[in-house]
Design a protein around this motif. Structure first.
Motif, short mmCIF file in Angstrom:
data_model
loop_
_atom_site.label_atom_id
_atom_site.label_comp_id
_atom_site.label_asym_id
_atom_site.label_seq_id
_atom_site.Cartn_x
_atom_site.Cartn_y
_atom_site.Cartn_z
N LEU A 140 0.78 -1.41 -0.13
CA LEU A 140 0.15 0.08 0.01
C LEU A 140 0.85 1.41 0.00
O LEU A 140 0.61 2.22 -0.60
N GLN A 141 1.99 1.25 0.69
CA GLN A 141 2.86 2.41 0.58
C GLN A 141 3.54 2.55 -0.99
O GLN A 141 3.58 3.72 -1.22
N ALA A 144 0.60 4.24 -2.45
CA ALA A 144 0.59 5.79 -2.35
C ALA A 144 1.51 6.48 -2.89
O ALA A 144 1.45 7.66 -3.31
N ARG A 174 -8.01 7.55 1.90
CA ARG A 174 -6.82 7.07 2.95
C ARG A 174 -5.45 7.49 2.69
O ARG A 174 -4.56 7.79 3.32
N LEU A 175 -5.14 7.14 1.20
CA LEU A 175 -3.73 7.20 1.00
C LEU A 175 -3.56 8.60 0.24
O LEU A 175 -2.23 9.00 0.25
N LEU A 242 -2.98 0.04 7.46
CA LEU A 242 -3.10 1.27 7.62
C LEU A 242 -3.35 2.00 8.85
O LEU A 242 -3.63 3.26 9.35
#
Length: 323
Positions: A140-141, A144, A174-175, A242
């Motif tokens: 997820l990083q 982003a 969220r990101l 997250l």
């Protein structure tokens, strides 16, 4: 004289000569119709047929499937909202028909809460966040970071207002960064374009993506519910990566019209509960990617309201409109 008349009356009743109050008919006396508000071959259709077959056996009457697709499931669902509330017409509702559509369609012809009574929560399915195997995104990083670059990235879905689209919108909130939604008419084409790298990611149900993950064509980055999926236990939830809450699920619930008499509703609920506790049905539903919900009948109304509120808020934030 009075005694003689009373004796004559008693004798007439015993012989069946005096009309007696009509005895209430046992439910069901005839076949039951289960409306599927989507087309044949869809997951909703497959799940409905499994449940209908099992309920037919316990009710002693056929439960007949009728597909009435259109307008995101709204056409068939409205038909049941307007049907006689006698237990003979039911609808297999979904997160779309009973949570998403109220905010997506400004002139929806039914109220998901007011016009229906739940019979059984059949099950739910998480969605998996997937990328193509050739994508450099592995977390997820990474996602982003890619979204933060000039031009950002794109994500696919099976259509505007679908659970996959709205899950993407929630992830974007969220990101951060730029994530452009690309709606497709069919989920299969969206999957193809994610695998090829034409679009960067999508949310979709495990049944469709797990074969591609196992074959090495896709990679899963997270699941959309608060606990890990039984079908993909090695994939971490987005929430655990997250922090906070990220809990979006697709679900299937059998409904009857709101004014259905309580004894009839209870008969339907008992039949559905017996079917859903059958190991054979459980195994068949699991094969379709469905998982059993922890929501009990005492909490089912709150579940419906919470889901309606959650998805309505997402639609308002995203600005999604029906095609």
């Amino acid at each position: 004289m009075r005694r003689a008349l009373a004796a004559l009356a008693l004798g007439a009743c015993a012989l069946g000569l005096v009309p007696q109050p009509a005895r209430a008919a046992a439910f069901p006396e005839r076949p039951i119709k289960m409306i599927v508000p989507f087309g044949p071959g869809t997951t909703t259709d497959t799940v409905s047929r499994m449940l209908a077959d099992a309920m037919s056996k316990s009710l002693g009457q056929p439960v007949i499937i009728e597909n009435r697709a259109g307008a995101g499931g709204s056409i068939g669902t409205e038909l049941v909202a307007r049907a006689p509330a006698d237990g003979y017409t039911l609808v297999m509702g979904t997160v779309g028909t009973h949570a998403i559509n109220k905010a997506l369609y400004p002139k929806l012809g039914y109220d998901p809460l007011r016009d229906f009574k739940p019979v059984a929560l059949v099950g739910y399915t998480p969605t998996l966040l997937v990328v193509g195997a050739g994508s450099p995104v592995r977390s997820l990083q990474d996602l982003a970071a890619a979204a933060a670059k000039p031009g950002g990235i794109s994500f696919a879905s099976a259509g505007t207002g679908t659970s996959g689209h709205l899950a993407g919108e929630l992830l974007k909130s969220r990101l951060g960064g730029t994530m452009v939604h690309i709606p497709y008419k069919e989920g299969s084409q969206a999957l193809t374009d994610v695998m090829s790298g034409q679009t960067q990611f999508m949310f979709y149900h495990p049944l469709a993506v797990l074969p591609h993950i196992k074959s090495g064509k896709m990679r899963a980055l997270g699941t959309s519910v608060m606990r890990r999926s039984a079908s993909a236990p090695d994939v971490p939830t987005i929430a655990e990566q997250l922090g906070g809450e990220f809990d979006l699920q697709a679900w299937f619930m059998l409904y009857a019209p709101a004014a259905t008499p309580a004894p009839v509703l209870q008969t339907l609920r008992d039949s559905a509960a017996a079917a859903l506790s059958s190991p054979d049905i459980v195994a068949k539903l699991e094969a379709q990617g469905l998982e059993k919900s922890d929501v009990t009948m005492s909490g089912i109304d709150k579940f419906g309201q919470d889901e309606l509120d959650k998805w309505s808020n997402l639609i308002r934030q995203s600005g999604a409109q029906a095609n």
